[in-house]
Design an enzyme around this catalytic site. Structure first.
Site: not given
Length: 687
Positions: A426, A448-452, A493
């Protein structure tokens, strides 16, 4: 006594090994093959190194006099900066570090501008907002570093990618030190450049120490260049103190890279003879090691070789020095006479974002009743059609279509060059998006997910957010953030982490609740040349439908949507929580609530919020995020300051529990504030 003898022997052999290692590494150290250069080029290189050396000598004097605030010395490393810059074309980007003064002088930046930059004056490049070499200039195709070092390597990837997409045979050069190669960004950037065959010249100055930490405590491989093999990348070791070797080998490599586009890793063997910055000193360097490298000075030794070859006379040497010193003196005089920087609060605030006026693209009468996820897809598709310089990047976004299938079919329509699968990196991809913007393109990055996004946090908050304020360079980047709980995805996630970014000046944060808004606001975000974090709640993707314009349409950022008119209570929300509010009010049909969907969190529509509270006198803020430090807290503070005399009750916040997001449905339901919303509305209405 025996212990002292053993310690002495150990110290002696350690120093001997260090010295021997440098000797072996540099056995051919000062072999200047002058026959590889024309006499004119040989002298040009000498003068090119002499200039930054004489500037530095003067700057160190000014530092001691308190006339500049800080200095990072490149004394002893001039050959690298000069050699790299000389093999590049003037329209090819170069990303230097703070010890590469020769890059700036070789790009012919007027010295008074550099001097004013270091004094924080108006003719510098950052309007007094940043110091030393932390700046860029499109005029001279130089993109300066940030203190976090690593992101600029990924930025170089993005610049090179833009050239490649336009089929321009140009290379991009980027610098780092041996210490910077320990950062994850280094490995991510090299991997991306290799996978995408980007013509980036990665220049590593192995100068012995990362501040005070020696190389043997930084990495275990024998040479940094060895790391190139791990990424399938060509790599070379060059004597960084030998200007002839630097120039001739790099010239050959650079020419080859333009013809056969690929990344190349260069390790320059050199040494830092002064402190990391002047205040640090060099007490940690053994005396014999320092003496060894002083004897390998790139200018003194080259000068001696030129004199022996009858290419330089002592008289010419003096003439060159006199001319450069005269130029330094004249330009310093200009800089010293320049007035101190001045600004206003209005000017400072205005430069946080690049000025932008959205041209209206109103919605059409022809609409389609579609899902939230389809509105996002439709907006991306139409934006890709509208902007042929727009690139979508992210994990699995190409043939697979992304984990939510939003970009499915895009490769067939727009090609794999513009819809790019990325490695799991990222930070490098956000940095590459910044590079695309620097080189005149637009980028949409899908997390892919905001968490990442935490893995790409640094370039977002320290590069994208600050770059326009620092040196007037916009960051035309949208980061899409599939977020939110309610779908049983667990702690990694399910976050809705908008507050990480609303805190950071320079970022815009958008968080729609309805398909029509999602389509129009995403299109507007892509048009906006400023960095935008675009939050898309996963639970809304396939559960919420609405009438959406078929044509390309936009909405201005920073404008809330007034959903319901009422006089008993103001309810302010955004994202999925807006639907909680509407569902609760259907159940509590006796409550007359004034409801605002914020849609954009930064910039915030303060006027709409204040007007609503003045009308009702009571405020309930509903967010899915946990309470402390969230958007609701700032809205509460705003109303306490601006509307205190209008309030007829306490400001209330409905939010999630202060825990990570749990997986099991019963726990997740308990976590979310939705289950507590009806009671909170009733309590405040009846207060």
């Amino acid at each position: 006594m025996k212990l002292l003898i053993l310690q002495y022997v150990e110290c002696f052999f350690k120093k001997l090994i260090i010295s021997f290692t440098f000797e072996i590494t540099n056995y051919n150290y000062m072999n200047f093959q002058l026959d590889l250069l024309s006499p004119e080029k040989a002298i040009e290189l000498y003068k090119a190194m002499l200039k930054p050396r004489l500037i530095e000598t003067k700057m160190l004097t000014l530092l001691r006099q308190g006339k500049i605030s800080k200095w990072f010395s490149g004394i002893g490393q001039e050959a690298i900066a000069v050699g790299v810059t000389q093999v590049l074309n003037q329209d090819e980007y170069i990303l230097p570090m703070h010890r590469n003064l020769g890059v700036f002088t070789e790009r012919k930046i007027p010295l008074y501008r550099l001097f004013e930059q270091w004094q924080g004056k108006a003719n510098g490049f950052t309007k007094g907002r940043d110091r030393s070499f932390h700046f860029g200039t499109q005029e001279f195709k130089i993109i300066g570093m940030i203190s976090h070092l690593g992101p600029q390597l990924g930025v170089a990837d993005g610049i090179a990618l833009a050239h490649k997409l336009r089929e321009k045979n140009k290379i991009t050069a980027v610098f780092t030190g041996e210490g910077g190669t320990s950062e994850g960004d280094f490995h991510e950037a090299l991997n991306v450049a290799s996978v995408w065959s980007l013509p980036v010249l990665f220049c590593v100055e192995n100068n012995g120490y990362g501040l005070s930490t020696p190389t043997e405590e930084q990495f275990k491989c024998e040479h940094i260049a060895d790391r190139g093999q791990a990424y399938g990348m060509e790599a070379h070791i060059i004597d960084g103190n030998n200007i002839v070797e630097v120039y001739t080998k790099l010239n050959e490599i650079a020419t080859s890279m333009r013809e056969n586009q690929r990344p190349v890793l260069i390790e320059f063997k050199t040494f830092r003879r002064r402190g990391h910055e002047e205040a640090s000193g060099t007490k940690y360097v053994p005396d014999d090691l320092m003496a060894y490298w002083k004897s390998k000075d790139p200018i003194d030794n080259y000068e001696e070789a030129l004199i022996k070859a009858n290419l330089l006379t002592p008289k010419q040497k003096q003439e060159f020095s006199t001319k450069i010193i005269k130029e330094i003196t004249e330009h310093l005089d200009i800089a010293f006479k320049a007035p101190a920087i001045s600004s206003s609060v209005e000017d400072e605030l205005a430069d946080v974002y690049k000025s932008f006026s959205l041209e209206p693209s109103p919605k059409s009468e022809v609409t389609t009743h579609i899902r939230f996820v389809d509105a996002i897809r439709n907006s991306l598709q139409q934006s890709m059609q509208k902007f042929d310089n727009l690139v979508i990047m992210g994990q699995d976004v190409a043939e697979y279509g992304g984990v939510f299938k939003i970009t499915e079919g895009f490769v067939e329509q727009f090609g794999k060059e513009r819809v790019r699968n990325t490695p799991i990196c990222e930070s490098a991809i956000v940095s590459a998006a910044m590079g695309l913007s620097i080189n005149g393109m637009k980028a949409v990055v899908e997390m892919q997910f905001a968490d990442f996004v935490s893995s790409g946090f640094n370039p977002i908050v320290n590069y994208l957010a600050k770059v326009h304020y620092r040196w007037n360079q916009h960051a035309d980047v949208v980061v899409r953030m599939p977020c939110g709980a309610g779908v049983g995805a667990g702690p990694f996630h399910s976050q809705t982490n908008e507050a990480w970014f609303t805190k950071t000046p320079g970022l815009k944060v958008v968080y729609p609740a309805f398909p029509e808004d999602a389509k129009a606001l995403l299109a507007a975000s892509i048009e906006d040349p400023n960095p935008v974090l675009f939050f898309e709640h996963k639970a809304l993707y396939r559960s919420v439908r609405g009438d959406v314009s078929e044509n390309y349409t936009t909405l201005p950022l920073g404008k809330a949507n007034h959903l319901k008119e009422g006089h008993q209570i103001s309810i302010i929300s955004f994202g999925a929580a807006v639907h909680w509010v509407l569902e609760s009010l259907e159940e509590l049909d006796h409550v007359e609530a004034d409801v605002l969907d914020l849609r954009t969190l930064a910039p915030l529509d303060e006027e709409a919020i204040i007007n609503s509270v003045k009308k009702t006198g009571k405020l309930l803020i509903v967010q899915e995020d946990t309470s402390f430090g969230g958007v609701a807290s700032d809205i509460s503070a705003l109303i306490s300051d601006q509307c205190f005399e209008y309030l007829d009750g306490p400001i209330k916040i409905v939010s999630s529990l202060p825990t990570p997001v749990p997986f099991a449905q019963a726990l997740e339901t308990q976590f979310l504030g939705k289950s507590r919303l009806n009671k909170s509305i009733e309590d405040l209405v009846n207060y």
